[in-house]
Design an enzyme around this catalytic site. Structure first.
Site, PDB file in Angstrom:
ATOM      1  N   GLN A  29      -7.315  15.143   2.569  1.00  0.00           N
ATOM      2  CA  GLN A  29      -6.669  14.218   1.546  1.00  0.00           C
ATOM      3  C   GLN A  29      -7.693  14.186  -0.005  1.00  0.00           C
ATOM      4  OE1 GLN A  29      -5.844   9.689   2.272  1.00  0.00           O
ATOM      5  NE2 GLN A  29      -3.840  10.833   2.380  1.00  0.00           N
ATOM      6  N   HIS A  73     -11.427  12.808  -0.387  1.00  0.00           N
ATOM      7  CA  HIS A  73     -11.351  11.215   0.263  1.00  0.00           C
ATOM      8  C   HIS A  73     -11.253  11.184   2.150  1.00  0.00           C
ATOM      9  CE1 HIS A  73     -11.501   6.766   0.268  1.00  0.00           C
ATOM     10  NE2 HIS A  73     -10.004   7.383   0.758  1.00  0.00           N
ATOM     11  N   HIS A 100      -7.864  12.104  -2.611  1.00  0.00           N
ATOM     12  CA  HIS A 100      -7.202  10.189  -3.087  1.00  0.00           C
ATOM     13  C   HIS A 100      -6.813  10.560  -4.826  1.00  0.00           C
ATOM     14  CE1 HIS A 100      -6.913   6.206  -3.749  1.00  0.00           C
ATOM     15  NE2 HIS A 100      -7.108   5.711  -2.716  1.00  0.00           N
ATOM     16  N   LEU A 109     -14.628   5.845  -5.947  1.00  0.00           N
ATOM     17  CA  LEU A 109     -12.739   5.666  -5.236  1.00  0.00           C
ATOM     18  C   LEU A 109     -12.105   4.165  -5.832  1.00  0.00           C
ATOM     19  CD1 LEU A 109     -10.544   6.101  -3.295  1.00  0.00           C
ATOM     20  CD2 LEU A 109     -11.578   4.574  -2.017  1.00  0.00           C
ATOM     21  N   ARG A 140       0.029   9.424  -0.869  1.00  0.00           N
ATOM     22  CA  ARG A 140      -1.519   9.921  -1.653  1.00  0.00           C
ATOM     23  C   ARG A 140      -1.309  11.142  -2.153  1.00  0.00           C
ATOM     24  NH1 ARG A 140      -6.487   7.354   1.587  1.00  0.00           N
ATOM     25  NH2 ARG A 140      -6.025   4.552   0.505  1.00  0.00           N
ATOM     26  N   PHE A 186       0.840  -1.203  -0.035  1.00  0.00           N
ATOM     27  CA  PHE A 186       0.198   0.076   0.127  1.00  0.00           C
ATOM     28  C   PHE A 186       1.098   0.934  -0.104  1.00  0.00           C
ATOM     29  CE2 PHE A 186      -4.690   0.916   0.778  1.00  0.00           C
ATOM     30  CZ  PHE A 186      -5.329  -0.058   0.060  1.00  0.00           C
ATOM     31  N   GLU A 237      -5.946   2.662  -3.833  1.00  0.00           N
ATOM     32  CA  GLU A 237      -4.694   2.120  -3.880  1.00  0.00           C
ATOM     33  C   GLU A 237      -4.321   0.645  -3.602  1.00  0.00           C
ATOM     34  OE1 GLU A 237      -3.108   5.009  -1.686  1.00  0.00           O
ATOM     35  OE2 GLU A 237      -2.208   3.170  -0.800  1.00  0.00           O
ATOM     36  N   ARG A 270      -1.984  11.234   5.709  1.00  0.00           N
ATOM     37  CA  ARG A 270      -3.028  10.317   6.164  1.00  0.00           C
ATOM     38  C   ARG A 270      -1.784   8.617   4.959  1.00  0.00           C
ATOM     39  NH1 ARG A 270      -6.516   6.112   4.926  1.00  0.00           N
ATOM     40  NH2 ARG A 270      -7.760   7.712   4.280  1.00  0.00           N
TER      41      ARG A 270
END
Lengths: 573, 232
Positions: free
Chosen positions: A235, A347, A237, A247, A281, A115, A250, A388
């Site tokens: 954030q 996101h 994404h 979405l 991200r 990730f 990831e 994050r």
């Protein structure tokens, strides 16, 4: 009507339910949710939940903590990040014991995948740390925790909207709620109140967030005079479906997908030579927008391609079936044959209600607000700092949801009942009837659409003083107009027209606080990138932003970052 | 393109009986039916009520019946319909409360009945082991999002046995019955062995046809029946 419970928890996503399960052992707990619990937005999380189990390759919680801190661009409070990383393995085993159907390795242990921003040995290369259940991890954890709540016979007020947070002499004493099905306003009198109301991505036009993510708890904390922390850190994404914002996890890149520009180049190789497409991200979103601005968007447009084709049908079916299905339905493409058009989508909110590691809310002076707790995306502990990492949010929810629940259970032993203020429902009843009696024809959606456009155009991946100031001015005008909003639906039963009008107040206020925070921070860190201040400036800005509501408007102040193990270093991948 | 919607309307505070109202909406072929419903609500008629949240087929809020077939309004696109009017109604087999919103309490009661949680004692220090093959046995059932499309579409419930526990509850039961970690397998099977349990299913396959997550619902029900028969 006045209902009475020892502890009331607002929000039935993972943070709220995990806390509820913990406190229900010793107290009468009630959960309030604006949607039926299994509809909560935690269920939309796809790719995984992070923990250094070491099932696929050697791993350690120190590496996880380091990645979390570096990912946060050194704004995370390191004592909190340490709690998160250290408690992660226990939290995952606990979820498995509760019944979460994790995907499995050949040996039968919990499967893990790579990730963004998660590395081995302090940044040497990608590591498989995200525990997953195909690409529907959030949903299965959601269903599992809800099952546990059912087993306990947990009291849930479903489709009840939070209207007010009741604080008396500095102590939280309950909430006011709107029973959407009946159109009635009630008070829930409690000894403790936990806000687990999630994020507020709906301030943006393009977002992966659900309609219910309107930040009601964060707004009411702000109204009550509690400062909001780090609100400039939003954030984006990198891989939302172009035009829709839906979405694409990831996990796709974790399984080997790559981002390509109009020239067919794997451009992340230039931006993050070591971990490439698995960079955090904020960096990937900036890279995509840079490619677009330099004319390398696909077909001259503002998106790039996410190419999964080389993974093959079988692996896609086994591990990425939901995103294959989204792409099929919304784009009409087979992702084993064609690339997915993607661009950044709002996101997650790193900022929110400041708390300590036990979920206790902190006021402007940094003191605990008795009886008031926050957990999950609405809280800012801060473990995520300025950015994050993927698969750290589900972890945050179960680790800090549990801690908040434990703290509530412990504190209830000594917490007495304090009366709610006189007629707490009256102003809310009046507010609702005002929407119905106005003859303005100004509908909530008009103002909301203007706000969402403003925020997406002027306060997204790249920001400037001019844009932020212009947006702030425009939001102030929208806030003025809010007092004129009326609704078509004058009835009581399921009046979603009224609901949208109520939610708009939260959104407008949180948009304003986000802009004020973004304007204040004259540096670039994590998800907050100021084109007029493109460098990180530790000298002046290694600190948290606080914005508090005052009679003179939002007031900005700052508080120090807790640094324990890892001194700030340049952030390259 | 312009699309005409014919929508079921009912306000218990005003209407003695339901009626239908027509709305014309400007929409692109790849837009969702949910986008159109929102546009109607926002731009034409704020009194129209429906549930929705995630808008991409994960939360399960916006099950409706479109041109006679149950589905999620956020998963069906304008281009999927070629009739002069797109007919949108609340899902059947449940009591309409207002417009497209139905009372789902009885639905969630059937789910609660099957004990929707793992029954397993003595957890080890780390995770319980489960082979990928065993994990695969309940993978279909895991995809259920409790949208109620299947139970709403079940012809048995519509015209034969209103007390039938319904396909959604059986999918939830299958999720636990076929999970190698669960220790109450035989109790779970026995719980479904009564006239309104698993037996009323007559393989109409409507549930399988409408499932937004492509769960082979009828197959799972038949697997439960098979195991029950074998255990006798």
């Amino acid at each position: 009507m006045i209902f009475k419970h020892d502890a009331v928890i607002v929000g039935a996503g993972l943070a709220g339910l995990r806390a509820a399960l913990e406190a229900a052992d010793v107290a009468d707990v009630a959960v309030v949710s604006k949607v039926y619990p299994t509809r909560s937005h935690s269920g939309a999380a796809q790719g995984g939940i992070g923990a250094a189990l070491g099932n696929e390759e050697p791993d350690s919680w120190e590496w996880h903590m380091y990645d979390t801190v570096k990912g946060s661009d050194y704004l995370a409070d390191q004592d909190a990040a340490e709690v998160l990383a250290k408690d992660a393995a226990r939290a995952i085993y606990e979820l498995e014991h509760m019944g979460v159907p994790f995907s499995r390795t050949a040996e039968g242990t919990i499967a893990q995948r790579a990730f963004g921003g998660h590395t081995r040995n302090f940044g040497e290369g990608p590591i498989k740390r995200a525990c997953y259940a195909a690409d529907r991890t959030g949903r299965v954890v959601m269903d599992t925790l809800f099952g546990q709540a059912e087993r306990r016979g947990m009291k849930v007020y479903s489709e009840f909207q939070l209207l007010d947070l009741l604080i008396r002499n500095g102590r939280a004493v309950g909430i006011v709620v709107y029973d959407v099905a009946k159109g009635e306003v009630h008070t829930i009198h409690a000894r403790t109140v936990l806000l687990a109301t999630g994020g507020f991505g709906k301030v943006y036009r393009v977002t992966s967030n659900c309609a219910a993510n309107t930040g009601d708890g964060v707004f009411l904390a702000n109204t009550a005079g509690i400062p909001l922390q780090d609100m400039e850190f939003v954030q984006f994404h990198p891989t939302g479906i172009y035009g829709l914002g839906v979405l694409i996890s990831e996990a796709a890149r974790g399984e080997g997908a790559v981002l390509l520009n109009s020239e067919g180049q794997r451009f992340m190789e230039q931006y993050a030579p070591t971990i490439k497409d698995l960079a955090p991200r904020d960096m990937v979103s900036r890279a995509i927008m840079t490619e677009v601005e330099q004319g390398r968007g696909i077909g001259g447009k503002d998106y790039v391609n996410l190419d999964v084709t080389h993974l093959g049908k079988e692996r896609i079916t086994e591990r990425l079936s939901d995103i294959a299905s989204f792409s099929k339905i919304y784009l009409g493409i087979d992702i084993s044959e064609a690339p997915i058009p993607v661009c950044p989508t709002c996101h997650y909110m790193m900022g929110g209600i400041p708390t300590n590691v036990d979920g206790q809310v902190l006021d402007a002076g940094g003191s605990i607000v008795p009886g008031l707790y926050a957990a999950g995306e609405c809280a800012c502990i801060s473990v995520h700092g300025a950015n994050r990492l993927g698969c750290n949010s589900l972890l945050d929810l179960v680790v800090f949801g549990r801690r908040a629940g434990k703290k509530i259970a412990a504190e209830l032993k000594a917490m007495d009942w304090v009366d709610v203020p006189d007629k707490p429902e009256a102003p809310l009843v009046e507010k609702i009837s005002a929407f119905k009696s106005r003859k303005s024809h100004l509908k909530a959606f008009r103002l909301r659409a203007d706000m969402q456009r403003l925020m997406t155009d002027r306060c997204s991946v790249f920001r400037t003083k001019d844009d932020l100031e212009a947006a702030l001015k425009a939001i102030a005008q929208l806030k003025d107009q809010y007092g004129e909003v009326s609704v078509d639906d004058k009835g009581a039963v399921f009046n979603t027209d009224v609901l949208e009008a109520l939610e708009l107040e939260s959104l407008l206020t949180l948009a304003e606080v986000t802009l004020v925070s973004a304007l204040a921070r004259e540096e670039s860190r994590g998800a907050h990138f100021r084109q007029d201040f493109p460098e990180r400036d530790d000298q002046n800005w290694l600190k948290h932003t606080l914005v508090r509501k005052t009679a003179e408007g939002p007031q900005v102040s700052f508080k120090p970052v807790t640094i324990t193990r890892f001194q700030p270093k340049p952030r390259t991948y | 393109m312009q699309v005409r919607f014919r929508i079921f309307r009912f306000d218990p505070e005003k209407d003695s009986a339901p009626y239908y109202r027509t709305y014309d909406v400007e929409a692109e072929p790849f837009e969702r039916i949910l986008d159109c419903l929102n546009r109607i609500k926002w731009e034409q008629d704020g009194t129209l009520s429906f549930r929705h949240s995630c808008a991409h087929g994960v939360c399960g809020s916006d099950a409706v019946r479109i041109n006679g077939v149950c589905g999620l309004a956020c998963q069906k696109l304008v281009k999927d319909y070629h009739t002069d009017e797109v007919l949108v109604e609340p899902i059947p087999n449940f009591r309409p409360v207002k417009d497209l919103i139905v009372d789902l309490e009885p639905f969630f009661e059937t789910v609660a009945m099957i004990k929707p949680y793992l029954e397993a004692s003595d957890p080890p220090e780390k995770e319980r082991l489960q082979s990928p093959e065993d994990r695969k046995k309940f993978d279909d059932a895991v995809r259920c999002i409790l949208c109620a499309c299947c139970t709403a579409s079940c012809p048995v419930i519509t015209s034969e046995n209103k007390r039938f526990i319904g396909p959604a509850a059986l999918v939830q039961a299958a999720r636990r019955i076929f999970d190698s970690r669960d220790e109450q397998r035989s109790e779970r099977l026995n719980q479904l062995d009564y006239p309104d349990g698993v037996w009323p299913c007559k393989n109409y396959f409507e549930c399988t046809r409408v499932c937004p997550k492509e769960i082979p619902v009828t197959k799972l029900i038949n697997l439960i029946k098979r195991d029950l028969t074998k255990s006798k």
